[in-house]
Design an enzyme around this catalytic site. Structure first.
Site, PDB file in Angstrom:
ATOM      1  N   ASN A   8       0.871  -1.174   0.000  1.00 50.31           N
ATOM      2  CA  ASN A   8       0.000   0.000   0.000  1.00 50.31           C
ATOM      3  C   ASN A   8       0.909   1.227   0.000  1.00 50.31           C
ATOM      4  O   ASN A   8       1.486   1.571   1.022  1.00 50.31           O
ATOM      5  CB  ASN A   8      -0.874  -0.033   1.266  1.00 50.31           C
ATOM      6  CG  ASN A   8      -1.712   1.224   1.435  1.00 50.31           C
ATOM      7  OD1 ASN A   8      -1.785   2.056   0.533  1.00 50.31           O
ATOM      8  ND2 ASN A   8      -2.336   1.377   2.589  1.00 50.31           N
ATOM      9  N   LYS A  10       0.121   4.227  -0.312  1.00 51.09           N
ATOM     10  CA  LYS A  10      -0.546   5.406   0.254  1.00 51.09           C
ATOM     11  C   LYS A  10      -0.309   6.626  -0.662  1.00 51.09           C
ATOM     12  O   LYS A  10      -0.203   6.465  -1.869  1.00 51.09           O
ATOM     13  CB  LYS A  10      -0.076   5.659   1.689  1.00 51.09           C
ATOM     14  CG  LYS A  10      -0.192   4.406   2.567  1.00 51.09           C
ATOM     15  CD  LYS A  10      -0.062   4.695   4.017  1.00 51.09           C
ATOM     16  CE  LYS A  10      -0.077   3.398   4.793  1.00 51.09           C
ATOM     17  NZ  LYS A  10      -0.146   3.572   6.215  1.00 51.09           N
ATOM     18  N   HIS A  92      -9.534   0.897   4.983  1.00 45.80           N
ATOM     19  CA  HIS A  92      -8.260   1.073   5.691  1.00 45.80           C
ATOM     20  C   HIS A  92      -8.521   1.983   6.897  1.00 45.80           C
ATOM     21  O   HIS A  92      -9.356   2.891   6.820  1.00 45.80           O
ATOM     22  CB  HIS A  92      -7.232   1.698   4.738  1.00 45.80           C
ATOM     23  CG  HIS A  92      -5.851   1.705   5.315  1.00 45.80           C
ATOM     24  ND1 HIS A  92      -5.441   2.643   6.234  1.00 45.80           N
ATOM     25  CD2 HIS A  92      -4.793   0.868   5.126  1.00 45.80           C
ATOM     26  CE1 HIS A  92      -4.180   2.387   6.580  1.00 45.80           C
ATOM     27  NE2 HIS A  92      -3.767   1.313   5.918  1.00 45.80           N
ATOM     28  N   GLU A  94      -7.017   4.440   7.961  1.00 47.82           N
ATOM     29  CA  GLU A  94      -6.866   5.870   7.657  1.00 47.82           C
ATOM     30  C   GLU A  94      -8.131   6.414   6.987  1.00 47.82           C
ATOM     31  O   GLU A  94      -8.495   7.572   7.168  1.00 47.82           O
ATOM     32  CB  GLU A  94      -5.615   6.096   6.787  1.00 47.82           C
ATOM     33  CG  GLU A  94      -4.351   5.928   7.633  1.00 47.82           C
ATOM     34  CD  GLU A  94      -3.127   5.450   6.890  1.00 47.82           C
ATOM     35  OE1 GLU A  94      -3.079   5.534   5.657  1.00 47.82           O
ATOM     36  OE2 GLU A  94      -2.188   4.976   7.572  1.00 47.82           O
ATOM     37  N   GLU A 162      -5.444  -5.334  10.519  1.00 47.44           N
ATOM     38  CA  GLU A 162      -4.430  -4.319  10.767  1.00 47.44           C
ATOM     39  C   GLU A 162      -4.738  -3.614  12.089  1.00 47.44           C
ATOM     40  O   GLU A 162      -5.552  -2.673  12.113  1.00 47.44           O
ATOM     41  CB  GLU A 162      -4.436  -3.288   9.644  1.00 47.44           C
ATOM     42  CG  GLU A 162      -4.159  -3.862   8.277  1.00 47.44           C
ATOM     43  CD  GLU A 162      -3.603  -2.806   7.347  1.00 47.44           C
ATOM     44  OE1 GLU A 162      -2.465  -2.969   6.906  1.00 47.44           O
ATOM     45  OE2 GLU A 162      -4.295  -1.810   7.087  1.00 47.44           O
ATOM     46  N   GLY A 168       2.343   1.889  10.817  1.00 46.84           N
ATOM     47  CA  GLY A 168       3.310   2.985  10.686  1.00 46.84           C
ATOM     48  C   GLY A 168       3.992   3.377  11.985  1.00 46.84           C
ATOM     49  O   GLY A 168       4.611   4.433  12.065  1.00 46.84           O
ATOM     50  N   SER A 206       3.337  -2.482  10.394  1.00 54.10           N
ATOM     51  CA  SER A 206       4.796  -2.468  10.576  1.00 54.10           C
ATOM     52  C   SER A 206       5.466  -3.791  10.201  1.00 54.10           C
ATOM     53  O   SER A 206       6.422  -4.215  10.839  1.00 54.10           O
ATOM     54  CB  SER A 206       5.161  -2.065  12.006  1.00 54.10           C
ATOM     55  OG  SER A 206       4.705  -0.754  12.264  1.00 54.10           O
TER      56      SER A 206
END
Ligand code: PEP
Length: 246
Positions: A8, A10, A92, A94, A162, A168, A206
């Site tokens: 991904n 992003k 996701h 985000e 996730e 991250g 991660s």
């Protein structure tokens, strides 16, 4: 099950960096027959670079729930397909947190993706606070129930677990926590998707070459959804190598 190693990107890379990254990734895959036999690779660049991806499967990071029409700024699932994409990441964390996407919206988008012939990667995961309160299975179970539409099959749907606190941050869930959650997800899918034992369940958060071997060896971990490390061709490929080295 062949592992799926999904990147991904992003909102990263420009056209020249993205082109360099994809050509380096494809060169490394093409040079290693064993890697091709053991892993499927996927990259999800920003929409505007989708057409430039050749050599591995590609996908988008979101799509509209609508087919077409007056939806300024939106991209439909069939447009993604038209640009060569075969996957789309949906829900996701985000998107769920910065764009307020509920599981109902994710489900509508996944349905649109399925109708356009795309494979939907539906993301689920608890926050740190929810895990501290022992709510992780309740949260993830609710997200699965709400986000998977009735069009889902083992062929057109992938689940990505996730944990939000691992994305991250450099933190990863412990192997036991990953094993417990992936087995919980597998059991929940039974009843939601026919042939649920064949649905790929990815771990994301991660993942990097140093921890990929251990994470990808866990039962019911059928691949990885990789953010940061997917922007480095060597690291991305090393994660693929770790998938079958164990
Ligand atoms: C992600 O955003 O899906 C992700 C897993 O990111 P990272 O690998 O950087 O934690």
């Amino acid at each position: 099950m062949k592992k799926l190693i999904a990147g991904n990107w992003k909102m990263n890379t420009d056209l020249s960096q993205g082109s360099e990254l994809i050509s380096s990734i494809t060169d490394k895959i093409q040079a290693n027959k064993e890697l091709q036999d053991n892993c499927d690779f996927l990259v999800c660049p920003p929409f505007v670079y989708l057409s430039s991806i050749k050599g591995v499967a590609s996908g988008a990071q979101d799509c509209s729930s609508h087919k077409s029409g007056a939806y300024t700024g939106e991209i439909s699932a069939s447009m993604i397909k038209d640009c060569g994409g075969s996957y789309v990441i949906l829900g996701h964390s985000e998107r769920r947190s910065y764009h307020g996407e509920s599981s109902a919206v994710v489900s509508d988008k996944a349905k649109a993706a399925h109708e356009a012939g795309l494979i939907a990667i539906i993301c689920v995961g608890e926050s740190e606070n929810q895990r501290d309160q022992g709510q992780e299975q309740t949260v993830v179970g609710g997200q699965l129930l709400g986000s998977i539409p009735d069009t889902a099959t083992a062929q057109n749907t992938v689940i990505a677990y996730e944990p939000v606190w691992a994305i991250g941050t450099g933190k990863t869930a412990s192997p036991k926590d990953v094993a417990d959650m992936h087995s919980f997800i597998r059991s929940k899918l039974n009843g939601l998707i026919e042939g649920s034992e064949k649905v790929r369940i990815l771990y994301g958060g991660s993942m990097k070459p140093e921890n990929a071997g251990e994470l990808l060896a866990i039962p019911n971990v059928d691949g990885g959804l990789i953010g940061g490390a997917s922007l480095n061709a060597d690291a991305f490929i090393e994660i693929g190598l770790a998938a079958w080295a164990n």
